[in-house]
Write a protein that holds these residues in place. Structure first.
Motif, PDB file in Angstrom:
ATOM      1  N   ILE A 228      10.316 -12.668  28.230  1.00  0.00           N
ATOM      2  CA  ILE A 228       9.911 -13.098  26.690  1.00  0.00           C
ATOM      3  C   ILE A 228      10.476 -12.302  25.657  1.00  0.00           C
ATOM      4  O   ILE A 228      11.181 -10.729  25.933  1.00  0.00           O
ATOM      5  CB  ILE A 228       8.233 -11.541  25.902  1.00  0.00           C
ATOM      6  N   VAL A 229      11.799 -12.890  25.196  1.00  0.00           N
ATOM      7  CA  VAL A 229      12.226 -12.769  24.554  1.00  0.00           C
ATOM      8  C   VAL A 229      12.461 -12.642  22.820  1.00  0.00           C
ATOM      9  O   VAL A 229      12.049 -14.061  22.701  1.00  0.00           O
ATOM     10  CB  VAL A 229      13.865 -13.926  24.682  1.00  0.00           C
ATOM     11  N   GLN A 230      12.257 -12.272  21.767  1.00  0.00           N
ATOM     12  CA  GLN A 230      12.130 -11.839  20.627  1.00  0.00           C
ATOM     13  C   GLN A 230      13.588 -11.990  19.877  1.00  0.00           C
ATOM     14  O   GLN A 230      14.321 -11.477  19.775  1.00  0.00           O
ATOM     15  CB  GLN A 230      11.206 -11.374  19.893  1.00  0.00           C
ATOM     16  N   TRP A 231      12.623 -12.952  19.110  1.00  0.00           N
ATOM     17  CA  TRP A 231      13.721 -13.082  17.331  1.00  0.00           C
ATOM     18  C   TRP A 231      12.690 -12.444  15.903  1.00  0.00           C
ATOM     19  O   TRP A 231      11.718 -13.012  16.347  1.00  0.00           O
ATOM     20  CB  TRP A 231      14.818 -14.371  16.994  1.00  0.00           C
ATOM     21  N   LYS A 232      13.834 -12.554  15.050  1.00  0.00           N
ATOM     22  CA  LYS A 232      12.158 -11.476  14.499  1.00  0.00           C
ATOM     23  C   LYS A 232      13.288 -11.589  12.668  1.00  0.00           C
ATOM     24  O   LYS A 232      14.540 -11.822  12.769  1.00  0.00           O
ATOM     25  CB  LYS A 232      11.955  -9.776  13.885  1.00  0.00           C
ATOM     26  N   ALA A 233      12.957 -12.720  12.137  1.00  0.00           N
ATOM     27  CA  ALA A 233      13.557 -13.032  10.670  1.00  0.00           C
ATOM     28  C   ALA A 233      13.771 -11.944   9.974  1.00  0.00           C
ATOM     29  O   ALA A 233      12.802 -11.296   9.501  1.00  0.00           O
ATOM     30  CB  ALA A 233      11.971 -14.185  10.212  1.00  0.00           C
ATOM     31  N   PRO A 234      14.633 -12.362   9.683  1.00  0.00           N
ATOM     32  CA  PRO A 234      15.183 -11.030   8.549  1.00  0.00           C
ATOM     33  C   PRO A 234      15.081 -11.284   6.780  1.00  0.00           C
ATOM     34  O   PRO A 234      14.702 -10.257   6.063  1.00  0.00           O
ATOM     35  CB  PRO A 234      16.860 -11.159   8.872  1.00  0.00           C
ATOM     36  N   THR A 235      14.736 -12.591   6.194  1.00  0.00           N
ATOM     37  CA  THR A 235      13.894 -12.332   5.149  1.00  0.00           C
ATOM     38  C   THR A 235      13.345 -14.036   5.386  1.00  0.00           C
ATOM     39  O   THR A 235      13.471 -14.716   6.149  1.00  0.00           O
ATOM     40  CB  THR A 235      15.844 -12.811   4.341  1.00  0.00           C
ATOM     41  N   THR A 236      12.357 -14.118   4.563  1.00  0.00           N
ATOM     42  CA  THR A 236      11.304 -15.037   4.063  1.00  0.00           C
ATOM     43  C   THR A 236      12.144 -16.764   3.957  1.00  0.00           C
ATOM     44  O   THR A 236      13.405 -16.005   2.845  1.00  0.00           O
ATOM     45  CB  THR A 236      10.649 -14.722   2.733  1.00  0.00           C
ATOM     46  N   GLY A 237      12.128 -17.475   4.517  1.00  0.00           N
ATOM     47  CA  GLY A 237      12.797 -18.434   4.341  1.00  0.00           C
ATOM     48  C   GLY A 237      12.700 -19.799   5.277  1.00  0.00           C
ATOM     49  O   GLY A 237      11.825 -19.884   5.901  1.00  0.00           O
ATOM     50  N   THR A 238      13.555 -21.083   5.099  1.00  0.00           N
ATOM     51  CA  THR A 238      13.868 -22.042   5.909  1.00  0.00           C
ATOM     52  C   THR A 238      14.404 -21.348   6.900  1.00  0.00           C
ATOM     53  O   THR A 238      16.131 -21.907   6.951  1.00  0.00           O
ATOM     54  CB  THR A 238      13.953 -23.000   5.153  1.00  0.00           C
ATOM     55  N   TYR A 239      14.473 -22.397   8.562  1.00  0.00           N
ATOM     56  CA  TYR A 239      15.113 -22.519   9.383  1.00  0.00           C
ATOM     57  C   TYR A 239      15.270 -23.569  10.016  1.00  0.00           C
ATOM     58  O   TYR A 239      14.433 -23.649  10.109  1.00  0.00           O
ATOM     59  CB  TYR A 239      15.000 -20.706  10.791  1.00  0.00           C
ATOM     60  N   ASN A 240      16.345 -23.453  11.014  1.00  0.00           N
ATOM     61  CA  ASN A 240      16.254 -24.706  11.921  1.00  0.00           C
ATOM     62  C   ASN A 240      16.394 -23.922  13.072  1.00  0.00           C
ATOM     63  O   ASN A 240      16.901 -23.039  13.512  1.00  0.00           O
ATOM     64  CB  ASN A 240      17.712 -25.931  11.483  1.00  0.00           C
ATOM     65  N   LEU A 241      16.010 -24.329  14.014  1.00  0.00           N
ATOM     66  CA  LEU A 241      15.593 -23.820  15.631  1.00  0.00           C
ATOM     67  C   LEU A 241      15.696 -25.413  16.456  1.00  0.00           C
ATOM     68  O   LEU A 241      15.593 -26.374  16.958  1.00  0.00           O
ATOM     69  CB  LEU A 241      14.246 -23.559  15.702  1.00  0.00           C
ATOM     70  N   SER A 242      17.376 -24.538  17.855  1.00  0.00           N
ATOM     71  CA  SER A 242      16.933 -25.271  18.691  1.00  0.00           C
ATOM     72  C   SER A 242      17.314 -23.928  20.101  1.00  0.00           C
ATOM     73  O   SER A 242      17.737 -23.551  19.933  1.00  0.00           O
ATOM     74  CB  SER A 242      18.319 -26.376  18.317  1.00  0.00           C
ATOM     75  N   SER A 243      16.483 -25.195  21.057  1.00  0.00           N
ATOM     76  CA  SER A 243      16.537 -24.399  22.271  1.00  0.00           C
ATOM     77  C   SER A 243      16.754 -25.039  23.693  1.00  0.00           C
ATOM     78  O   SER A 243      15.834 -26.324  23.321  1.00  0.00           O
ATOM     79  CB  SER A 243      15.251 -23.847  22.579  1.00  0.00           C
ATOM     80  N   SER A 244      16.548 -24.662  24.657  1.00  0.00           N
ATOM     81  CA  SER A 244      16.443 -25.115  25.957  1.00  0.00           C
ATOM     82  C   SER A 244      16.267 -24.097  27.283  1.00  0.00           C
ATOM     83  O   SER A 244      16.442 -23.073  26.724  1.00  0.00           O
ATOM     84  CB  SER A 244      18.501 -26.066  26.591  1.00  0.00           C
ATOM     85  N   PHE A 245      15.518 -25.007  28.338  1.00  0.00           N
ATOM     86  CA  PHE A 245      15.031 -23.952  29.387  1.00  0.00           C
ATOM     87  C   PHE A 245      15.776 -24.921  30.618  1.00  0.00           C
ATOM     88  O   PHE A 245      15.250 -26.120  30.538  1.00  0.00           O
ATOM     89  CB  PHE A 245      13.711 -23.810  29.632  1.00  0.00           C
ATOM     90  N   ALA A 246      15.972 -24.400  31.429  1.00  0.00           N
ATOM     91  CA  ALA A 246      16.960 -25.302  32.429  1.00  0.00           C
ATOM     92  C   ALA A 246      16.872 -24.161  33.105  1.00  0.00           C
ATOM     93  O   ALA A 246      16.940 -22.697  34.259  1.00  0.00           O
ATOM     94  CB  ALA A 246      18.551 -25.490  31.928  1.00  0.00           C
TER      95      ALA A 246
END
Length: 154
Positions: free
Chosen positions: A23-41
């Motif tokens: 499990i790799v986690q990321w915590k949002a530093p501020t309230t807002g709108t974000y774009n996410l792109s990710s891949s598993f290979a």
């Protein structure tokens, strides 16, 4: 058993345990709108299958099983990859995005490449301030008095 996989640059190499997930986690530093792109290979020469998942706090955003074909170790190329992208994801300060890899069968052959890019989207007010700032600089440059140079006759 000899683990046969490769470790390419630019990705996080993960491998789940017998009965545990990565499990790799990321915590949002501020309230807002974000774009996410990710891949598993897949990175193994004899994959048994992995499940790649993404959660926002405890809500599932993505889940997919990857079973094969294998990575090409001689050519240093990935096995199949699954990608996920989500634009304009609203997050509150402290929200957590979790990237999870778990084994689908035998954990011996579950080496996986994980990539993730998370970027904040500027708010409309930020864009407006930037446009007004550029317009102000342009106006000041236009209104600046021009200095004339006189050529002196010798």
């Amino acid at each position: 058993m000899l683990l046969q996989c490769f470790d390419p640059p630019g990705v996080l190499w993960v491998h789940p345990g017998i009965s545990s997930d990565v499990i790799v986690q990321w915590k949002a530093p501020t309230t807002g709108t974000y774009n996410l792109s990710s891949s598993f290979a897949l990175l193994d020469s004899n994959p048994s299958g992995v499940i790649g998942e993404i959660f926002q706090n405890s809500t599932s955003l993505f889940s997919q099983t990857i079973t094969g074909p294998a990575a090409n170790l001689g050519g240093q190329t990935f096995g199949p990859a699954v990608t996920f992208a989500l634009n304009n994801l609203s997050l509150q300060q402290g929200d957590i995005l979790s990237f999870v890899v778990n084994n689908d069968r035998s954990y011996f052959n579950d080496s996986t490449a994980l990539t993730a890019t998370i970027t904040s989207v500027p708010e409309p007010a930020t864009w407006a301030m930037m446009i007004f700032g550029f317009a102000g600089i342009g106006f000041m440059t236009y209104r600046r008095p021009r200095k004339t140079s006189l050529a002196l006759a010798a």
